[in-house]
Design a protein around this motif. Structure first.
Motif, mmCIF file in Angstrom:
data_model
loop_
_atom_site.group_PDB
_atom_site.id
_atom_site.type_symbol
_atom_site.label_atom_id
_atom_site.label_comp_id
_atom_site.label_asym_id
_atom_site.label_seq_id
_atom_site.Cartn_x
_atom_site.Cartn_y
_atom_site.Cartn_z
ATOM 1 N N SER A 60 10.175 9.819 69.467
ATOM 2 C CA SER A 60 8.840 9.618 68.899
ATOM 3 C C SER A 60 8.533 8.123 68.818
ATOM 4 O O SER A 60 9.447 7.288 68.855
ATOM 5 C CB SER A 60 8.769 10.235 67.502
ATOM 6 N N SER A 61 7.261 7.780 68.696
ATOM 7 C CA SER A 61 6.915 6.361 68.550
ATOM 8 C C SER A 61 7.480 5.823 67.231
ATOM 9 O O SER A 61 7.798 4.648 67.121
ATOM 10 C CB SER A 61 5.402 6.140 68.637
ATOM 11 N N ARG A 62 7.639 6.706 66.237
ATOM 12 C CA ARG A 62 8.233 6.281 64.975
ATOM 13 C C ARG A 62 9.710 5.882 65.174
ATOM 14 O O ARG A 62 10.165 4.879 64.634
ATOM 15 C CB ARG A 62 8.140 7.407 63.935
ATOM 16 N N GLU A 63 10.409 6.674 65.992
ATOM 17 C CA GLU A 63 11.815 6.322 66.277
ATOM 18 C C GLU A 63 11.906 5.050 67.120
ATOM 19 O O GLU A 63 12.766 4.194 66.891
ATOM 20 C CB GLU A 63 12.515 7.489 66.987
ATOM 21 N N LEU A 64 10.986 4.911 68.074
ATOM 22 C CA LEU A 64 10.956 3.675 68.865
ATOM 23 C C LEU A 64 10.655 2.483 67.960
ATOM 24 O O LEU A 64 11.179 1.389 68.156
ATOM 25 C CB LEU A 64 9.896 3.752 69.975
ATOM 26 N N SER A 65 9.822 2.718 66.962
ATOM 27 C CA SER A 65 9.493 1.664 66.013
ATOM 28 C C SER A 65 10.732 1.223 65.223
ATOM 29 O O SER A 65 11.011 0.032 65.085
ATOM 30 C CB SER A 65 8.398 2.161 65.057
ATOM 31 N N ALA A 66 11.483 2.211 64.732
ATOM 32 C CA ALA A 66 12.688 1.886 63.957
ATOM 33 C C ALA A 66 13.679 1.098 64.806
ATOM 34 O O ALA A 66 14.335 0.171 64.323
ATOM 35 C CB ALA A 66 13.326 3.160 63.421
ATOM 36 N N ALA A 67 13.769 1.438 66.098
ATOM 37 C CA ALA A 67 14.759 0.777 66.960
ATOM 38 C C ALA A 67 14.286 -0.593 67.449
ATOM 39 O O ALA A 67 15.107 -1.457 67.759
ATOM 40 C CB ALA A 67 15.086 1.673 68.152
ATOM 41 N N GLN B 298 1.572 -0.069 67.382
ATOM 42 C CA GLN B 298 1.691 -1.083 68.426
ATOM 43 C C GLN B 298 2.295 -0.490 69.698
ATOM 44 O O GLN B 298 1.820 -0.735 70.801
ATOM 45 C CB GLN B 298 2.590 -2.213 67.898
ATOM 46 N N ILE B 299 3.342 0.298 69.508
ATOM 47 C CA ILE B 299 4.044 0.889 70.646
ATOM 48 C C ILE B 299 3.123 1.850 71.403
ATOM 49 O O ILE B 299 3.033 1.796 72.630
ATOM 50 C CB ILE B 299 5.320 1.615 70.162
ATOM 51 N N ARG B 300 2.388 2.690 70.647
ATOM 52 C CA ARG B 300 1.465 3.626 71.298
ATOM 53 C C ARG B 300 0.384 2.873 72.066
ATOM 54 O O ARG B 300 0.049 3.220 73.193
ATOM 55 C CB ARG B 300 0.831 4.561 70.260
ATOM 56 N N LYS B 301 -0.136 1.802 71.475
ATOM 57 C CA LYS B 301 -1.167 1.002 72.141
ATOM 58 C C LYS B 301 -0.614 0.314 73.395
ATOM 59 O O LYS B 301 -1.251 0.289 74.439
ATOM 60 C CB LYS B 301 -1.716 -0.080 71.183
ATOM 61 N N ALA C 104 -1.066 7.780 80.065
ATOM 62 C CA ALA C 104 -0.752 8.658 78.927
ATOM 63 C C ALA C 104 0.633 9.243 79.143
ATOM 64 O O ALA C 104 0.822 10.130 79.965
ATOM 65 C CB ALA C 104 -1.792 9.764 78.822
ATOM 66 N N PHE C 105 1.594 8.690 78.422
ATOM 67 C CA PHE C 105 2.991 9.084 78.662
ATOM 68 C C PHE C 105 3.543 10.041 77.613
ATOM 69 O O PHE C 105 4.537 10.700 77.837
ATOM 70 C CB PHE C 105 3.901 7.851 78.698
ATOM 71 N N GLY C 106 2.927 10.075 76.432
ATOM 72 C CA GLY C 106 3.517 10.863 75.349
ATOM 73 C C GLY C 106 2.762 12.153 75.114
ATOM 74 O O GLY C 106 1.669 12.369 75.631
ATOM 75 N N THR C 107 3.361 13.049 74.317
ATOM 76 C CA THR C 107 2.704 14.281 73.904
ATOM 77 C C THR C 107 2.554 14.217 72.394
ATOM 78 O O THR C 107 3.547 14.011 71.687
ATOM 79 C CB THR C 107 3.584 15.501 74.273
ATOM 80 N N ARG C 108 1.312 14.378 71.904
ATOM 81 C CA ARG C 108 1.068 14.261 70.467
ATOM 82 C C ARG C 108 1.939 15.247 69.690
ATOM 83 O O ARG C 108 2.009 16.424 70.029
ATOM 84 C CB ARG C 108 -0.421 14.500 70.172
ATOM 85 N N GLY C 109 2.617 14.783 68.683
ATOM 86 C CA GLY C 109 3.435 15.658 67.844
ATOM 87 C C GLY C 109 4.831 15.894 68.394
ATOM 88 O O GLY C 109 5.705 16.391 67.693
ATOM 89 N N THR C 110 5.056 15.512 69.649
ATOM 90 C CA THR C 110 6.385 15.726 70.227
ATOM 91 C C THR C 110 7.058 14.373 70.477
ATOM 92 O O THR C 110 8.145 14.103 69.988
ATOM 93 C CB THR C 110 6.286 16.485 71.576
ATOM 94 N N GLY C 111 6.354 13.539 71.240
ATOM 95 C CA GLY C 111 6.918 12.223 71.536
ATOM 96 C C GLY C 111 6.989 11.992 73.025
ATOM 97 O O GLY C 111 6.270 12.622 73.811
ATOM 98 N N ASN D 169 9.180 11.731 76.624
ATOM 99 C CA ASN D 169 10.379 12.104 77.374
ATOM 100 C C ASN D 169 11.081 10.792 77.750
ATOM 101 O O ASN D 169 10.505 9.936 78.416
ATOM 102 C CB ASN D 169 9.964 12.890 78.622
ATOM 103 N N THR D 170 12.327 10.644 77.299
ATOM 104 C CA THR D 170 13.009 9.347 77.428
ATOM 105 C C THR D 170 13.205 8.927 78.890
ATOM 106 O O THR D 170 12.921 7.777 79.249
ATOM 107 C CB THR D 170 14.382 9.365 76.719
ATOM 108 N N THR D 171 13.675 9.870 79.730
ATOM 109 C CA THR D 171 13.942 9.514 81.122
ATOM 110 C C THR D 171 12.647 9.171 81.848
ATOM 111 O O THR D 171 12.560 8.172 82.574
ATOM 112 C CB THR D 171 14.642 10.676 81.866
ATOM 113 N N PHE D 172 11.616 9.980 81.609
ATOM 114 C CA PHE D 172 10.324 9.758 82.255
ATOM 115 C C PHE D 172 9.756 8.397 81.857
ATOM 116 O O PHE D 172 9.352 7.608 82.714
ATOM 117 C CB PHE D 172 9.350 10.883 81.852
ATOM 118 N N LEU D 173 9.765 8.107 80.555
ATOM 119 C CA LEU D 173 9.187 6.851 80.079
ATOM 120 C C LEU D 173 10.007 5.653 80.576
ATOM 121 O O LEU D 173 9.453 4.627 80.992
ATOM 122 C CB LEU D 173 9.104 6.846 78.545
ATOM 123 N N ARG D 174 11.335 5.807 80.551
ATOM 124 C CA ARG D 174 12.176 4.710 81.067
ATOM 125 C C ARG D 174 11.828 4.403 82.529
ATOM 126 O O ARG D 174 11.607 3.257 82.909
ATOM 127 C CB ARG D 174 13.659 5.092 80.971
#
Lengths: 210, 210
Positions: free
Chosen positions: A34-41, A48-51, A58-65, A67-72
């Protein structure tokens, strides 16, 4: 792919931080973040991260977050790390040597392919598997290996001449460690990593009373 | 002296650049400099320079410029370089060694007084005149030499523990080269000089089409 959209400098600076975190998550088998977990790390806010990421699609899914491999893999593409990047180091003093060795162990996406100096006692010796070459060999080398990035660790008084030389033969991005203000052509990006300057501005904050 | 006024981070980052230019002017016997000349030498606009310096008082004379020696000494005071600043380097690998040696030659205002590592093959050996000490010696050393600034060049996985250790015994400013996002107490200033991240964000600009 919307890679060529102009994104602000500060966004581009944060992408490698996201990449490092995602690399680590993928390595640990974590599939969604999630963007919250990315924020903590990362220390950046979730907003900021979402922006930042929205600049590129559009890489994320609202409420889910995300996909790590896809986003990487997307970030790797956006930065341009999906093709090998050949880099040269100009100046094989202590710092140039350390950066070359450091890179070899720590950087999976970046490849230092050549190290250059003018000192007759240094030219011809080796740093790991790389033979230190004379500065005169730079133009031929840069063309042969399609080098577009240079790290400059020469003394301040030699730096502008080196910058002229490398930009003259096609280098488009420079990480400069020389304590000098350098002029570059308009289409060249230079980042000054002046350690003296950085240390001095830190000292401001270390003085009692700040 | 209005030294303790809070100035924005970006202003503090530019002060050492002005200092370097003024040092050079004083060395060349030049007594007065205009903000336009400082602009040409620094790459910042004359207006920016005037605004930056106005944070700390009125140093220039309209139509004449700044007295170079006076302004240099003022900046030295503002940053806090008028008293010797003792710095330690934690991590005596290639990068730590290079920074220690580099500092010895290039930095008139900053003094690396201790280098630390945990590797038994490294502890006890020398970098120039400095003997590499074990990390366990840090608390005693930091207290004895009033060290408030640390440079961290340990591997990422060891960095947080080192940060906790040095901030726990009084270090207030950290220049971090470890590729890790580190947590520091609120009154500690940390600057991340992550070379991998910097190189990767440069590569973005080096890709054809940017």
């Amino acid at each position: 792919m919307p890679r060529r959209l102009a994104a602000p400098k500060q966004v581009i600076k944060r992408l490698p931080v996201y990449l490092r975190i995602l690399d680590d998550l993928v390595r640990r088998g974590i599939k969604v973040v999630s963007s919250r977990e990315l924020s903590a790390a990362s220390g950046f806010t979730a907003e900021q991260i979402r922006k930042d990421l929205a600049h590129f699609g559009a890489f994320g899914t609202r409420g889910t977050g995300y996909n790590t491999t896809f986003l990487r893999d997307k970030i790797i593409q956006i930065i341009g790390l999906d093709r090998p990047t050949n880099i040269i180091v100009v100046g094989a003093g202590h710092l140039g040597k350390a950066l070359t060795r450091y890179n070899a162990i720590n950087n999976p996406y970046v490849n230092i392919v050549g190290v250059f100096d003018t000192d007759p006692g240094t030219v011809g010796s080796r740093i790991g598997s790389l033979k230190i070459l004379h500065l005169l060999k730079i133009p031929e080398f840069v063309k042969r290996y399609c080098v577009r990035v240079a790290i400059i660790t020469v003394p301040a008084e030699a730096a502008q001449q080196v910058v002229n030389q490398v930009t003259g033969c096609g280098v488009k991005a420079i990480l400069n460690f020389a304590p000098a203000q350098l002029q570059v052509p308009e289409d060249v990006h230079i980042h000054n990593a002046d350690l003296t300057t950085e240390l001095q501005s830190l000292i401001y904050y270390a003085t009692p009373g700040k």
